[in-house]
Every structure is written in C-alpha cells, then in structure tokens.
Design a protein around this motif. Structure first.
Motif, PDB file in Angstrom:
ATOM      1  N   ALA A  77       1.997 -30.265 -36.857  1.00 51.78           N
ATOM      2  CA  ALA A  77       1.345 -28.727 -36.710  1.00 51.78           C
ATOM      3  C   ALA A  77       2.246 -27.804 -36.564  1.00 51.78           C
ATOM      4  N   TYR A  78       3.780 -27.812 -35.947  1.00 55.37           N
ATOM      5  CA  TYR A  78       4.467 -26.798 -36.327  1.00 55.37           C
ATOM      6  C   TYR A  78       4.914 -26.887 -38.141  1.00 55.37           C
ATOM      7  N   LYS A  79       5.454 -27.666 -38.242  1.00 59.50           N
ATOM      8  CA  LYS A  79       6.095 -27.962 -39.914  1.00 59.50           C
ATOM      9  C   LYS A  79       4.914 -27.339 -40.917  1.00 59.50           C
ATOM     10  N   SER A  80       3.048 -27.755 -39.991  1.00 62.80           N
ATOM     11  CA  SER A  80       2.741 -26.817 -41.076  1.00 62.80           C
ATOM     12  C   SER A  80       2.053 -25.266 -41.345  1.00 62.80           C
ATOM     13  N   LEU A  81       1.993 -25.329 -40.201  1.00 69.67           N
ATOM     14  CA  LEU A  81       2.050 -23.714 -39.740  1.00 69.67           C
ATOM     15  C   LEU A  81       3.290 -22.815 -40.944  1.00 69.67           C
ATOM     16  N   TYR A  82       4.627 -23.321 -40.141  1.00 71.64           N
ATOM     17  CA  TYR A  82       5.700 -22.486 -41.421  1.00 71.64           C
ATOM     18  C   TYR A  82       5.626 -22.753 -42.781  1.00 71.64           C
ATOM     19  N   ALA A  83       4.837 -23.320 -43.086  1.00 66.84           N
ATOM     20  CA  ALA A  83       4.359 -23.936 -44.409  1.00 66.84           C
ATOM     21  C   ALA A  83       3.999 -22.881 -44.426  1.00 66.84           C
ATOM     22  N   GLN A  84       3.131 -22.234 -43.851  1.00 65.16           N
ATOM     23  CA  GLN A  84       2.137 -21.344 -44.117  1.00 65.16           C
ATOM     24  C   GLN A  84       2.235 -19.914 -44.134  1.00 65.16           C
ATOM     25  N   GLY A  85       3.944 -19.933 -43.798  1.00 68.43           N
ATOM     26  CA  GLY A  85       4.360 -18.763 -44.429  1.00 68.43           C
ATOM     27  C   GLY A  85       4.980 -17.898 -42.513  1.00 68.43           C
ATOM     28  N   ALA A 110       9.935 -11.715 -26.637  1.00 70.48           N
ATOM     29  CA  ALA A 110      10.779 -12.576 -27.104  1.00 70.48           C
ATOM     30  C   ALA A 110      11.767 -12.983 -28.109  1.00 70.48           C
ATOM     31  N   LEU A 111      10.784 -13.519 -29.258  1.00 66.29           N
ATOM     32  CA  LEU A 111      11.060 -13.885 -30.775  1.00 66.29           C
ATOM     33  C   LEU A 111      11.184 -13.499 -31.805  1.00 66.29           C
ATOM     34  N   ALA A 112      11.271 -11.775 -31.023  1.00 72.02           N
ATOM     35  CA  ALA A 112      11.557 -10.917 -31.409  1.00 72.02           C
ATOM     36  C   ALA A 112      13.196 -10.559 -32.059  1.00 72.02           C
ATOM     37  N   THR A 113      13.716 -10.732 -30.799  1.00 71.07           N
ATOM     38  CA  THR A 113      15.259 -11.084 -30.779  1.00 71.07           C
ATOM     39  C   THR A 113      15.855 -12.288 -30.493  1.00 71.07           C
ATOM     40  N   LYS A 114      15.110 -13.549 -29.603  1.00 67.06           N
ATOM     41  CA  LYS A 114      15.651 -15.142 -29.766  1.00 67.06           C
ATOM     42  C   LYS A 114      15.422 -15.553 -30.513  1.00 67.06           C
ATOM     43  N   GLN A 115      15.720 -17.166 -30.333  1.00 64.04           N
ATOM     44  CA  GLN A 115      15.356 -18.260 -31.693  1.00 64.04           C
ATOM     45  C   GLN A 115      13.865 -19.460 -30.684  1.00 64.04           C
ATOM     46  N   VAL A 116      14.586 -19.230 -28.921  1.00 62.72           N
ATOM     47  CA  VAL A 116      13.722 -19.960 -28.685  1.00 62.72           C
ATOM     48  C   VAL A 116      12.568 -18.921 -27.333  1.00 62.72           C
ATOM     49  N   VAL A 117      11.544 -20.068 -26.875  1.00 59.92           N
ATOM     50  CA  VAL A 117      11.085 -19.382 -25.642  1.00 59.92           C
ATOM     51  C   VAL A 117      10.422 -20.468 -24.999  1.00 59.92           C
ATOM     52  N   PHE A 118      10.647 -20.859 -23.984  1.00 62.35           N
ATOM     53  CA  PHE A 118      10.108 -21.748 -23.329  1.00 62.35           C
ATOM     54  C   PHE A 118       9.159 -21.387 -21.860  1.00 62.35           C
ATOM     55  N   ALA A 135      15.220 -22.366 -35.323  1.00 63.77           N
ATOM     56  CA  ALA A 135      15.646 -23.033 -34.609  1.00 63.77           C
ATOM     57  C   ALA A 135      15.299 -24.563 -35.042  1.00 63.77           C
ATOM     58  N   PHE A 136      14.178 -24.413 -35.563  1.00 64.80           N
ATOM     59  CA  PHE A 136      13.143 -25.612 -35.705  1.00 64.80           C
ATOM     60  C   PHE A 136      14.563 -26.819 -36.472  1.00 64.80           C
ATOM     61  N   ASN A 137      14.241 -28.253 -36.427  1.00 65.79           N
ATOM     62  CA  ASN A 137      14.396 -29.259 -36.698  1.00 65.79           C
ATOM     63  C   ASN A 137      13.369 -30.260 -36.927  1.00 65.79           C
ATOM     64  N   GLU A 138      13.521 -30.677 -37.755  1.00 67.70           N
ATOM     65  CA  GLU A 138      12.213 -31.862 -37.275  1.00 67.70           C
ATOM     66  C   GLU A 138      12.587 -32.472 -36.945  1.00 67.70           C
ATOM     67  N   HIS A 139      13.316 -33.600 -37.081  1.00 66.54           N
ATOM     68  CA  HIS A 139      14.339 -34.658 -36.796  1.00 66.54           C
ATOM     69  C   HIS A 139      14.825 -34.289 -35.249  1.00 66.54           C
ATOM     70  N   THR A 140      15.351 -33.350 -34.288  1.00 67.44           N
ATOM     71  CA  THR A 140      15.232 -33.060 -32.839  1.00 67.44           C
ATOM     72  C   THR A 140      13.843 -33.060 -32.387  1.00 67.44           C
ATOM     73  N   GLU A 154      15.976 -30.795 -21.079  1.00 68.10           N
ATOM     74  CA  GLU A 154      15.945 -30.957 -22.496  1.00 68.10           C
ATOM     75  C   GLU A 154      16.419 -30.202 -23.108  1.00 68.10           C
ATOM     76  N   ILE A 155      15.143 -28.986 -22.838  1.00 71.02           N
ATOM     77  CA  ILE A 155      15.224 -28.224 -24.219  1.00 71.02           C
ATOM     78  C   ILE A 155      16.352 -27.224 -23.580  1.00 71.02           C
ATOM     79  N   ASN A 156      16.054 -26.581 -22.365  1.00 71.02           N
ATOM     80  CA  ASN A 156      17.241 -25.780 -22.727  1.00 71.02           C
ATOM     81  C   ASN A 156      18.858 -25.784 -22.635  1.00 71.02           C
ATOM     82  N   ALA A 157      19.137 -27.582 -21.933  1.00 72.57           N
ATOM     83  CA  ALA A 157      20.176 -28.274 -22.644  1.00 72.57           C
ATOM     84  C   ALA A 157      20.379 -28.134 -24.229  1.00 72.57           C
ATOM     85  N   LEU A 158      19.173 -27.633 -24.837  1.00 70.55           N
ATOM     86  CA  LEU A 158      19.431 -28.224 -26.357  1.00 70.55           C
ATOM     87  C   LEU A 158      19.952 -26.686 -27.071  1.00 70.55           C
ATOM     88  N   ALA A 159      19.086 -26.050 -26.352  1.00 73.14           N
ATOM     89  CA  ALA A 159      19.620 -24.392 -27.019  1.00 73.14           C
ATOM     90  C   ALA A 159      20.499 -23.708 -26.185  1.00 73.14           C
TER      91      ALA A 159
END
Length: 232
Positions: A77-85, A110-118, A135-140, A154-159
C-alpha cells in the motif's frame, strides 16, 4: 480529473466491517451482526475524521489490498502511493475511536520537517504511522513486528538507530477486545459508540455482567473518496 499538488496522502488501511466482525466478535460469538454494526460505526467515524484532514484520502480494505500477509499488504500500500507521486504517506486504521482530526493534522505538520511520525497505542502497537518517502525502506518496513505489542518500541528504536528525525504523538487506546470496548464506553459515556456498546453488551453471553463489573472497577481505580495523486 484535476490532479492535486498536495504531496501528502492519508491512507485508511482497514478491513471491511464484515471481516472485522468475523475476526473480532466483540459482542460474543452469537452476535456477529452486532459486531458488524459496531465496526460500521467505527469505519464511518474514521472516514469523517479522515476527510477533515485537508489532504487526499485513500481507503483500502481487503478487496483492494495486495499480498498474502499483513506485512506484505501494508508494505504494498505504501509502495503504491509513493509510486503515484506522493512524498508523505500517513496511515491509520479504523479501531481508534479517540483519534481526531487534530492528531492527523499534527502528523501532517510533523512531516513537513520530520521523516517519521507515529502514534503509539496503549497495547504497544500503533494507531498512526507517517513516513516520508526518503525514510521508507521496503525490506525494513516489511520485517517490522506488525500486530505485536513490541511494534511502537521497534519503530522508535529504528528511527533513533538510523538518525532519522521523528515525532511521537500521544498514546491512544485501540478497540480490539470486549474489555477494551467496555473501557471505552465508560471512559466516553456521551458518545454514540458508547451508547451502542452499553445497549448491546448486556445482551451478549451471560458472562458479560461479570466482565462489565471487572472493567468498571478497573476503570474507576485507574481513573471513500479517492482523489487523484499529485502532479509531478
């Protein structure tokens, strides 16, 4: 169709009310239709909040998701939306009734200045995830511990490990068990959802009375509209 220049999209990643009721019979196994009605209310509420966000909204249920596992479907779903622009994708589910348009606006800002928000859920999962395309890595992404109590940690630790800038929203409660349904009802007594819950919960199995008593004691003790993708 006129294309939008907004580079952020809000993804409502959800199951249909029918399938949600099959997987989460919140009002008892013999009351699947009541659970279905409840999830229809949740979905309706979620979409109303989503459309107040001011950005494009895409709702994907099981009829549109692609992949064999949750991780695959969510990643695709994320890949498809990035592919749409789109540059930023913010996703939510349908099981966090205290989610408001303000939470979504905070994530977009937040995403105006940050890469991740959760937004972490009380059970250790998340109710909202926003990612900049960089910030999107498909494998990760695919290998995160989805649907577990360790996801937010885990998301916090990865960031932190990837030195990505990120924002954490307030913690909210997801509704996915009978106990969480009752907690919500007694914590939010004036809502339409609470009225529905209290109307039907006593009509489920005999043990509902005992469950309700336990939850009340615990509570007081702790007192589809899709618009076009952006132009390049």
């Amino acid at each position: 169709m006129r294309l939008h220049s907004n580079k952020t999209v809000l993804l409502v990643f959800s199951l249909s009310a029918r399938l949600e009721a099959e997987r989460k019979p919140l009002f008892g196994g013999q009351k699947r239709n009541v659970s279905k009605q409840f999830f229809n209310l949740l979905i309706s509420n979620t979409l109303k909040v989503a459309h107040k966000s001011g950005v494009d909204v895409v709702w994907l249920d099981e009829t549109q998701q692609q992949g064999d596992t949750f991780a695959e479907r969510y990643t695709n779903a994320y890949k498809s939306l990035y592919a749409q622009g789109y540059t930023n994708v913010v996703s939510i589910g349908n099981d966090t009734p205290n989610l408001t348009a303000k939470h979504i606006q905070q994530s977009i800002e937040a995403l105006a200045t940050k890469q991740v928000v959760f937004g972490p859920s009380k059970d250790g999962g998340i109710y909202l995830l926003g990612l900049n395309k960089a910030a999107f890595n498909e494998h990760t992404f695919k290998n995160l511990p989805w649907l577990t109590s360790g996801l937010a940690t885990e998301i916090n630790a990865l960031a932190v490990a990837n030195t990505e800038s990120y924002t954490v929203l307030e913690t909210l409660v997801d509704i996915d068990t009978t106990k969480s349904v009752l907690h919500f009802a007694y914590a939010n007594p004036t809502t339409v959802l609470s009225s529905f819950i209290l109307k039907h919960i006593y009509k489920t199995e005999h043990t509902a009375i005992k469950i309700t008593t336990s939850v009340v004691s615990s509570f007081y003790a702790s007192s589809f509209l899709r618009r076009g993708p952006p132009s390049a």
